[in-house]
Design an enzyme around this catalytic site. Structure first.
Site, PDB file in Angstrom:
ATOM      1  N   LYS A 124       5.937  -4.484   1.207  1.00 16.11           N
ATOM      2  CA  LYS A 124       5.405  -4.712  -0.143  1.00 16.11           C
ATOM      3  C   LYS A 124       6.269  -5.741  -0.898  1.00 16.11           C
ATOM      4  CE  LYS A 124       3.408  -0.036  -0.484  1.00 16.11           C
ATOM      5  NZ  LYS A 124       3.404   1.197  -1.311  1.00 16.11           N
TER       6      LYS A 124
ATOM      7  N   ARG B 177       4.458   6.264  10.110  1.00 14.92           N
ATOM      8  CA  ARG B 177       4.581   7.133   8.917  1.00 14.92           C
ATOM      9  C   ARG B 177       5.926   7.871   8.929  1.00 14.92           C
ATOM     10  NH1 ARG B 177       1.059   6.555   4.559  1.00 14.92           N
ATOM     11  NH2 ARG B 177       1.435   8.736   4.072  1.00 14.92           N
TER      12      ARG B 177
ATOM     13  N   THR C 267       6.208   9.323   0.597  1.00 12.69           N
ATOM     14  CA  THR C 267       5.793   8.381  -0.450  1.00 12.69           C
ATOM     15  C   THR C 267       6.845   8.274  -1.545  1.00 12.69           C
ATOM     16  OG1 THR C 267       3.499   8.987  -0.001  1.00 12.69           O
ATOM     17  CG2 THR C 267       3.957   7.862  -2.101  1.00 12.69           C
TER      18      THR C 267
ATOM     19  N   ARG D 255      12.172   4.391   3.605  1.00 16.52           N
ATOM     20  CA  ARG D 255      12.197   4.675   2.164  1.00 16.52           C
ATOM     21  C   ARG D 255      13.418   5.504   1.782  1.00 16.52           C
ATOM     22  NH1 ARG D 255       5.764   6.181   2.023  1.00 16.52           N
ATOM     23  NH2 ARG D 255       4.924   4.162   1.370  1.00 16.52           N
TER      24      ARG D 255
ATOM     25  N   TYR E 120      -6.612  -0.330  -1.747  1.00 21.24           N
ATOM     26  CA  TYR E 120      -6.240   0.940  -2.386  1.00 21.24           C
ATOM     27  C   TYR E 120      -7.447   1.664  -2.999  1.00 21.24           C
ATOM     28  CZ  TYR E 120      -1.186   0.313  -1.765  1.00 21.24           C
ATOM     29  OH  TYR E 120       0.087   0.201  -1.237  1.00 21.24           O
TER      30      TYR E 120
ATOM     31  N   ASN F 160       8.053   1.434  -3.351  1.00 19.01           N
ATOM     32  CA  ASN F 160       8.631   2.148  -2.209  1.00 19.01           C
ATOM     33  C   ASN F 160       8.607   1.314  -0.933  1.00 19.01           C
ATOM     34  OD1 ASN F 160       5.934   2.243  -1.720  1.00 19.01           O
ATOM     35  ND2 ASN F 160       5.736   4.466  -1.796  1.00 19.01           N
TER      36      ASN F 160
ATOM     37  N   HIS G 290       4.223  -0.091   3.315  1.00 20.31           N
ATOM     38  CA  HIS G 290       2.953   0.632   3.460  1.00 20.31           C
ATOM     39  C   HIS G 290       2.685   0.849   4.946  1.00 20.31           C
ATOM     40  CE1 HIS G 290      -1.320   1.654   3.171  1.00 20.31           C
ATOM     41  NE2 HIS G 290      -1.469   0.861   4.226  1.00 20.31           N
TER      42      HIS G 290
ATOM     43  N   PHE H 291      -2.049   6.015 -11.740  1.00 21.05           N
ATOM     44  CA  PHE H 291      -1.169   4.891 -11.428  1.00 21.05           C
ATOM     45  C   PHE H 291      -1.908   3.701 -10.828  1.00 21.05           C
ATOM     46  CE2 PHE H 291      -0.946   7.941  -7.863  1.00 21.05           C
ATOM     47  CZ  PHE H 291      -1.322   7.141  -6.790  1.00 21.05           C
TER      48      PHE H 291
ATOM     49  N   GLU I  80      -8.038  -1.004   7.341  1.00 17.17           N
ATOM     50  CA  GLU I  80      -7.058  -1.902   6.725  1.00 17.17           C
ATOM     51  C   GLU I  80      -6.819  -3.142   7.600  1.00 17.17           C
ATOM     52  OE1 GLU I  80      -3.729   0.690   5.897  1.00 17.17           O
ATOM     53  OE2 GLU I  80      -4.940   1.912   4.535  1.00 17.17           O
TER      54      GLU I  80
HETATM   55  P1  IDP Z   1       1.639   6.192   0.915  1.00 18.07           P
HETATM   56  O1  IDP Z   1       1.950   4.739   0.615  1.00 18.07           O
HETATM   57  O2  IDP Z   1       2.868   6.962   1.317  1.00 18.07           O
HETATM   58  O3  IDP Z   1       0.483   6.357   1.868  1.00 18.07           O
HETATM   59  P2  IDP Z   1      -0.233   6.971  -1.205  1.00 18.07           P
HETATM   60  O4  IDP Z   1      -0.356   8.353  -1.747  1.00 18.07           O
HETATM   61  O5  IDP Z   1      -1.322   6.469  -0.311  1.00 18.07           O
HETATM   62  O6  IDP Z   1       1.197   6.862  -0.469  1.00 18.07           O
HETATM   63  O7  IDP Z   1      -0.068   6.000  -2.444  1.00 18.07           O
HETATM   64  C1  IDP Z   1      -0.202   4.605  -2.284  1.00 18.07           C
HETATM   65  C2  IDP Z   1       0.899   3.920  -3.059  1.00 18.07           C
HETATM   66  O8  IDP Z   1       0.687   4.169  -4.456  1.00 18.07           O
HETATM   67  C3  IDP Z   1       2.312   4.457  -2.802  1.00 18.07           C
HETATM   68  O9  IDP Z   1       2.896   3.929  -1.641  1.00 18.07           O
HETATM   69  C4  IDP Z   1       3.022   4.020  -4.058  1.00 18.07           C
HETATM   70  O10 IDP Z   1       3.324   2.612  -4.043  1.00 18.07           O
HETATM   71  C5  IDP Z   1       1.953   4.277  -5.125  1.00 18.07           C
HETATM   72  N1  IDP Z   1       2.054   5.633  -5.689  1.00 18.07           N
HETATM   73  C6  IDP Z   1       1.739   6.798  -5.083  1.00 18.07           C
HETATM   74  N2  IDP Z   1       1.934   7.851  -5.919  1.00 18.07           N
HETATM   75  C7  IDP Z   1       2.378   7.309  -7.076  1.00 18.07           C
HETATM   76  C8  IDP Z   1       2.766   7.897  -8.342  1.00 18.07           C
HETATM   77  O11 IDP Z   1       2.741   9.110  -8.550  1.00 18.07           O
HETATM   78  N3  IDP Z   1       3.175   7.001  -9.300  1.00 18.07           N
HETATM   79  C9  IDP Z   1       3.230   5.649  -9.100  1.00 18.07           C
HETATM   80  N4  IDP Z   1       2.859   5.082  -7.944  1.00 18.07           N
HETATM   81  C10 IDP Z   1       2.452   5.891  -6.938  1.00 18.07           C
HETATM   82 MG    MG Z   2      -1.513   5.858   1.626  1.00 19.07          MG
END
Ligand code: IDP
Ligand code: MG
Length: 143
Positions: A12, A88, A94, A105, A52, A115, A118, A60, A129
């Site tokens: 990212k 993963r 996350t 991470r 997304y 973070n 992805h 968010f 994707e």
């Molecule tokens: P992942 O990237 O671990 O699969 P997802 O739940 O799919 O996590 O969320 C996508 C992305 O959205 C996360 O990687 C992060 O950048 C952002 N994100 C997820 N949860 C939050 C939150 O609670 N606050 C702000 N950003 C979030």
């Molecule tokens: Mg995800």
């Protein structure tokens, strides 16, 4: 012999900005996964919203779209046995505060949004994707 699987991975904008592209690639290569496609690119809002789309209703979402379009990313396809799960696990949770030390991470991030990396969360997401980011002829065949 376990069947090969492909997954979609992205460094990212924060990861690119912090010069952690090599670190991410090194960890995936070290684990034994094979890199089969890679490009550095700027994601536009249209692609960001598609990528997304599962998060459209999340509080968010707009911040996430701003973040992911804020600078260049490195989009990749990786291949190997159980590649989706393997990536993963290498990425960690996350929320970096919950991610195990030793994960990407857990070692390099603190912010739940920024973070660093992805990885597709299922084989179906991976396929979706990969086709959003790459044409078929951009994906290499490796032994
Ligand atoms: P992942 O990237 O671990 O699969 P997802 O739940 O799919 O996590 O969320 C996508 C992305 O959205 C996360 O990687 C992060 O950048 C952002 N994100 C997820 N949860 C939050 C939150 O609670 N606050 C702000 N950003 C979030
Ligand atoms: Mg995800």
């Amino acid at each position: 012999m376990t069947a090969k699987q492909k997954t979609f991975v992205m460094v990212k904008p924060d990861g690119v900005h912090r010069s952690l592209v090599g670190e991410v690639i090194s960890r995936l290569e070290g684990r034994g996964l094979k890199l089969v496609a890679l490009k550095m690119m700027q994601i536009d809002r249209n692609l960001a919203q598609k990528h997304y789309s599962a998060h459209t209703d999340k509080p968010f979402f707009s911040s996430l779209i701003e973040y992911i379009t804020s600078g260049p990313v490195v989009a990749m396809v990786w291949e190997g046995p159980h590649a989706v799960r393997a990536v993963r696990a290498l990425m960690g949770s996350t929320d970096p505060l919950e991610a195990n030390p030793g994960s990407i991470r857990g070692d390099y991030a603190l912010d739940i949004e920024k973070n660093l990396v992805h990885g597709a969360d299922s084989p179906e997401s991976a396929e979706r994707e990969i086709s959003l980011f790459f044409a078929d002829d951009e994906i290499m065949c490796r032994e």
